[in-house]
Structure formats: C-alpha cells, structure tokens
Design an enzyme around this catalytic site. Structure first.
Site, PDB file in Angstrom:
ATOM      1  N   TYR A  33       0.828  -1.200   0.000  1.00  0.00           N
ATOM      2  CA  TYR A  33       0.000   0.000   0.000  1.00  0.00           C
ATOM      3  C   TYR A  33       0.861   1.249   0.000  1.00  0.00           C
ATOM      4  CZ  TYR A  33       0.923   0.911   4.991  1.00  0.00           C
ATOM      5  OH  TYR A  33       1.524   1.195   6.188  1.00  0.00           O
ATOM      6  N   ARG A  52       8.273   4.112  -4.696  1.00  0.00           N
ATOM      7  CA  ARG A  52       8.336   3.108  -3.637  1.00  0.00           C
ATOM      8  C   ARG A  52       7.336   1.981  -3.874  1.00  0.00           C
ATOM      9  NH1 ARG A  52       7.623   5.151   2.417  1.00  0.00           N
ATOM     10  NH2 ARG A  52       5.468   5.383   1.690  1.00  0.00           N
ATOM     11  N   ARG A 100      -7.399 -20.604  -1.722  1.00  0.00           N
ATOM     12  CA  ARG A 100      -6.448 -20.397  -0.639  1.00  0.00           C
ATOM     13  C   ARG A 100      -5.364 -21.478  -0.624  1.00  0.00           C
ATOM     14  NH1 ARG A 100      -4.916 -21.553   4.437  1.00  0.00           N
ATOM     15  NH2 ARG A 100      -4.303 -19.783   5.769  1.00  0.00           N
ATOM     16  N   LYS A 148       6.607  -2.038   1.894  1.00  0.00           N
ATOM     17  CA  LYS A 148       5.423  -1.450   2.539  1.00  0.00           C
ATOM     18  C   LYS A 148       4.227  -2.370   2.344  1.00  0.00           C
ATOM     19  CE  LYS A 148       3.229   3.071   3.222  1.00  0.00           C
ATOM     20  NZ  LYS A 148       3.686   3.254   4.620  1.00  0.00           N
ATOM     21  N   GLU A 180      11.910   2.197  14.278  1.00  0.00           N
ATOM     22  CA  GLU A 180      11.065   3.270  13.754  1.00  0.00           C
ATOM     23  C   GLU A 180       9.752   3.269  14.514  1.00  0.00           C
ATOM     24  OE1 GLU A 180      10.265   2.481   9.618  1.00  0.00           O
ATOM     25  OE2 GLU A 180      10.046   0.338   9.989  1.00  0.00           O
ATOM     26  N   LEU A 204      11.405   1.178   6.958  1.00  0.00           N
ATOM     27  CA  LEU A 204      10.816   1.624   5.699  1.00  0.00           C
ATOM     28  C   LEU A 204      11.476   2.927   5.260  1.00  0.00           C
ATOM     29  CD1 LEU A 204       8.490   1.097   3.619  1.00  0.00           C
ATOM     30  CD2 LEU A 204       7.161   2.741   4.940  1.00  0.00           C
TER      31      LEU A 204
END
Length: 281
Positions: A33, A52, A100, A148, A180, A204
């Site tokens: 995301y 990114r 799945r 991310k 972070e 990140l």
C-alpha cells in the site's frame, strides 16, 4: 456527501466497495500500500510514493495493477470526486483473488486495486504546536520492513498500546535500538545534529524522510544516519517523527520522560517549516 472509493477500475459509493473473500490481501496480507498526502487539492511527494510502490511490488514479485498513467488519473479523480482539499489518499494493491493456497496462484490472476480518501487537518495539526508523546515497545515484525506491506498487526498492537498509555505513537525497539515508529520514521536531535537510523531492510524508506533529508541538507542541518538507543533518545535535546500524514511532528515525551523541557525544539520547528513551505508552494 457520500465518499467515492475506487475498486478495480470502478468509482463507487463507499457502501458499494467490495472485494472477494478469496483476495490474498485478506487471507495472507499478500499486498502492498501507499498513503499520499493532499494539500490544497494537490498531492505531496507523489512521485516518491509511486517509486516506492514499484519497489514494493517488485520485491514481492507482484504485477502492477494498471499503468502509471492510470494510477495518476485515479488519484486525481478521487480528489475531484470527493472535493478533497486536505487529507490523504490510501491505495492498496494485492496479488488478487484465488483459491487459498500458500504458494502463488497458478495461471492468470488479476491484481486487486482499491483506493479511498480521508479528509484530515495536516498543515494546522494542533499536535505540531504542543508536540506528542511516544512510548517504546518491542519490535515484533518480520525481517523485510523495507517493503510497505499490508501486514500491519504488530504496528497496530504497538499503536493500541500507545493510545492506552495516553501517547500518540510507539517507537519499536530491537536489541536496545529504536527501529522506527509504528507508522513513522524516528529521529532525535543532539547538539543541533539530527540522528536517524540508516536505510536497510530493518526500516521503511519514508517518502517524507527522503524529502526532509534533502531539505535539511540544503539548509545546512546536519543529519547523521546511524542507530540510536532508547537511552540516547531519553537524553536527547529534541525528538520527532516523519510520516505522510503527520509530516514533521515534534515529540515532547518518551516513556513518560520529558524531552527538551516538554516543548517542541528549534530544530524540529525549523524542519517542519521547511517541509510545509515546499509542500504548500
């Protein structure tokens, strides 16, 4: 006003935005995301966010959901349809829907792309005047924090712990060193010098971080990229965080200990001013 969202090529009222129960983002957190800030109806650091996004997709061997031009149009259209002047756009890409199984789906699977807006005060955030409180908490995440991904359970638990203790953010700690924040990059200031962890798989690469590093260099503010301990943070002259939704945010308390007398310091105030000047130009 009913919020308009984007789901797999369609603009829909948010109540109609739906994805498959077999989506791998839902079943495996197999997705990435980005969150882009919007000020005065314009995107902030958008190119860096798309760069990114491309890296995250590549690292997970995931296909782009559409062209870059189509993503540009989507962001612009969401701003227009929701009359968004200030806030964020959240976008998420998953590997798509399939039966799945842990291994990647066989055959042709279409990536899922969703996006939505959230109106919020960014420039005049009152927390920037008072500063915020943070706590420290163990870093329980996986080893590829540079991607991310939507795998955010550990940060969510840390953020909840912070809220329950009267703080706004949690700094995650590994082997005694701050990595972070749960949704931000972490910094301390000592003797006028900014210290923040160097880029690696352990954190990140923040887009706001990237912009701030450039602005600080242009302004002659020294930034040292290295690990720092919780003890160093508690003894710092100033502390702050950066993120797409908070920009440059002063921290005035860590684990109940006041930092810099409990007031935002001169370095962080200057850096926030520099960032906002460019973002609102």
């Amino acid at each position: 006003m009913v919020r308009t969202v984007f789901v797999n090529g369609e603009y829909l009222p948010e109540s109609e935005g739906k994805i498959s129960i077999f989506d791998r983002g839902f079943l495996f957190a197999d997705g990435v995301y980005e969150v882009s800030a919007v000020i005065n109806g314009k995107l902030v650091d958008y190119a860096a966010h798309m760069e990114r996004l491309g890296r995250s997709l590549k690292e997970l061997r995931m296909a782009w959901p559409c062209t870059r031009d189509e993503l540009d149009v989507m962001h612009a259209e969401l701003i227009k349809r929701n009359a968004l002047t200030e806030g964020i756009i959240y976008m998420q890409v998953t590997r798509g829907a399939a039966d799945r199984t842990f291994n990647f789906p066989k055959g042709e699977v279409t990536p899922t792309l969703i996006a939505f807006t959230q109106a919020m005060s960014l420039v005049s955030n009152p927390n920037a005047v008072t500063g915020i409180k943070v706590i420290t908490t163990p870093d329980l995440r996986w080893a590829r924090r540079d991607i991310k991904t939507v795998m955010l359970l550990a940060p969510a638990l840390g953020k909840q712990e912070a809220y329950e203790k009267g703080a706004q953010e949690a700094w995650m700690v590994e082997d005694g060193f701050v990595t972070e924040g749960t949704s931000s990059n972490a910094y301390i200031v000592k003797d006028g010098k900014v210290i923040t962890r160097h880029l690696s798989n352990e954190i990140l690469a923040g887009c706001t971080r990237r912009a701030l590093m450039r602005l600080a260099k242009e302004e002659g503010v020294e930034i040292i990229e290295r690990k720092f301990t919780v003890e160093e943070a508690l003894a710092a002259d100033e502390a702050f965080l950066t993120s797409a939704s908070q920009f440059v945010m002063p921290i005035v308390e860590i684990d109940g200990k006041r930092i810099g007398g409990g007031q935002p310091g001169p370095v962080v105030r200057k850096l926030r001013e520099l960032f906002l000047k460019e973002a609102t130009a």
